[in-house]
Design a protein around this motif. Sequence first.
Motif, PDB file in Angstrom:
ATOM      1  N   GLY A   1      19.221 -12.901 -22.416  1.00 40.41           N
ATOM      2  CA  GLY A   1      19.550 -11.443 -22.150  1.00 40.41           C
ATOM      3  C   GLY A   1      18.199 -10.902 -21.901  1.00 40.41           C
ATOM      4  N   LEU A   2      16.928 -11.131 -22.124  1.00 41.17           N
ATOM      5  CA  LEU A   2      15.918 -10.436 -21.923  1.00 41.17           C
ATOM      6  C   LEU A   2      15.563 -10.017 -20.591  1.00 41.17           C
ATOM      7  N   THR A   3      15.104  -8.822 -20.672  1.00 45.18           N
ATOM      8  CA  THR A   3      14.835  -8.077 -19.296  1.00 45.18           C
ATOM      9  C   THR A   3      13.270  -7.946 -19.063  1.00 45.18           C
ATOM     10  N   TYR A   4      12.711  -8.452 -17.854  1.00 48.17           N
ATOM     11  CA  TYR A   4      11.311  -8.222 -17.389  1.00 48.17           C
ATOM     12  C   TYR A   4      11.157  -7.277 -16.124  1.00 48.17           C
ATOM     13  N   SER A   5      10.106  -6.408 -16.296  1.00 43.00           N
ATOM     14  CA  SER A   5       9.615  -5.564 -15.173  1.00 43.00           C
ATOM     15  C   SER A   5       8.961  -6.616 -14.048  1.00 43.00           C
ATOM     16  N   LEU A   6       9.447  -6.382 -12.939  1.00 41.70           N
ATOM     17  CA  LEU A   6       8.615  -7.098 -11.843  1.00 41.70           C
ATOM     18  C   LEU A   6       7.099  -6.316 -11.282  1.00 41.70           C
ATOM     19  N   PHE A   7       7.160  -4.893 -11.775  1.00 43.53           N
ATOM     20  CA  PHE A   7       6.065  -4.335 -11.595  1.00 43.53           C
ATOM     21  C   PHE A   7       4.861  -4.652 -12.592  1.00 43.53           C
TER      22      PHE A   7
ATOM     23  N   ASN B   1       4.034  -4.128  -4.137  1.00 43.62           N
ATOM     24  CA  ASN B   1       3.825  -3.289  -5.238  1.00 43.62           C
ATOM     25  C   ASN B   1       2.877  -2.010  -4.569  1.00 43.62           C
ATOM     26  N   GLY B   2       2.388  -2.360  -3.147  1.00 41.24           N
ATOM     27  CA  GLY B   2       1.556  -1.182  -2.809  1.00 41.24           C
ATOM     28  C   GLY B   2       1.565  -1.295  -1.183  1.00 41.24           C
ATOM     29  N   LEU B   3       0.733  -0.431  -0.570  1.00 44.43           N
ATOM     30  CA  LEU B   3       0.907  -0.705   1.044  1.00 44.43           C
ATOM     31  C   LEU B   3       0.444  -2.141   1.582  1.00 44.43           C
TER      32      LEU B   3
ATOM     33  N   ASN C   1      12.496  -8.122   3.025  1.00 40.62           N
ATOM     34  CA  ASN C   1      12.471  -6.976   2.080  1.00 40.62           C
ATOM     35  C   ASN C   1      10.991  -6.916   1.648  1.00 40.62           C
ATOM     36  N   LEU C   2      10.374  -7.685   1.864  1.00 43.85           N
ATOM     37  CA  LEU C   2       8.871  -7.610   1.422  1.00 43.85           C
ATOM     38  C   LEU C   2       8.209  -6.337   2.202  1.00 43.85           C
ATOM     39  N   ASN C   3       8.777  -6.083   3.626  1.00 43.48           N
ATOM     40  CA  ASN C   3       8.282  -5.007   4.198  1.00 43.48           C
ATOM     41  C   ASN C   3       8.288  -3.576   3.401  1.00 43.48           C
ATOM     42  N   THR C   4       9.028  -3.478   2.462  1.00 42.14           N
ATOM     43  CA  THR C   4       9.318  -2.229   1.915  1.00 42.14           C
ATOM     44  C   THR C   4       8.709  -2.446   0.301  1.00 42.14           C
ATOM     45  N   ILE C   5       8.058  -1.226  -0.170  1.00 41.93           N
ATOM     46  CA  ILE C   5       7.635  -1.426  -1.475  1.00 41.93           C
ATOM     47  C   ILE C   5       8.708  -1.352  -2.522  1.00 41.93           C
ATOM     48  N   GLY C   6       8.697  -2.347  -3.616  1.00 39.82           N
ATOM     49  CA  GLY C   6       9.853  -2.381  -4.604  1.00 39.82           C
ATOM     50  C   GLY C   6      10.977  -3.184  -4.434  1.00 39.82           C
ATOM     51  N   ASN C   7      11.032  -4.023  -3.314  1.00 42.76           N
ATOM     52  CA  ASN C   7      12.248  -4.888  -3.066  1.00 42.76           C
ATOM     53  C   ASN C   7      11.803  -6.270  -3.074  1.00 42.76           C
ATOM     54  N   PRO C   8      12.237  -6.772  -4.409  1.00 40.39           N
ATOM     55  CA  PRO C   8      11.851  -8.144  -4.829  1.00 40.39           C
ATOM     56  C   PRO C   8      12.561  -9.383  -3.932  1.00 40.39           C
ATOM     57  N   VAL C   9      12.135 -10.361  -3.650  1.00 45.05           N
ATOM     58  CA  VAL C   9      12.442 -11.723  -3.176  1.00 45.05           C
ATOM     59  C   VAL C   9      12.581 -12.943  -3.893  1.00 45.05           C
TER      60      VAL C   9
END
Length: 145
Positions: free
Chosen positions: A106-112, A70-72, A45-53
């Motif tokens: 229940g707190l939410t965090y951005s992976l970006f 998060n980039g090329l 999944n890390l071969n595509t931008i935005g797919n977390p592992v």
Amino acid sequence: MKYFWGLALCLILLGCDSDPGNRNPFLQEVRFRFELDLNLPAYVNLNTIGNPVYVDNPGVGIRGAFVMRNGLDSFIAFEASCPNQTPSACSTMEIEGQNVVCPCDGLTYSLFTGQLLNRPDDGNRYFDLLFYRTTFNGNVVTISN
């Protein structure tokens, strides 16, 4: 003149004191280094931008780490423990798209960005995700702290 230099040295030493107010009191910062080979199925999944592992190998962070491209040629990694909870049975966060959620509160965090997205307005101090360094060489992502 000797007293001037002594006073100057004392001021410099006092000025170099680290600010413990920025440290997260809930999470210890452990030292580790781990390599992820993007040819392995677990990290495809890390071969595509935005797919977390989620990397839960022993010795990686406290409760593992979330890694995302998060980039090329750039990656970002964060500790998998809830940053506003003492480690417990419920304090390993869960992936929800490009965010992670702490099941304890229940707190939410951005992976970006690592930022808390639904920060309560209750006057308490809340911490963002604990960041880990990443390097990318060939087909290997190295995460470390």
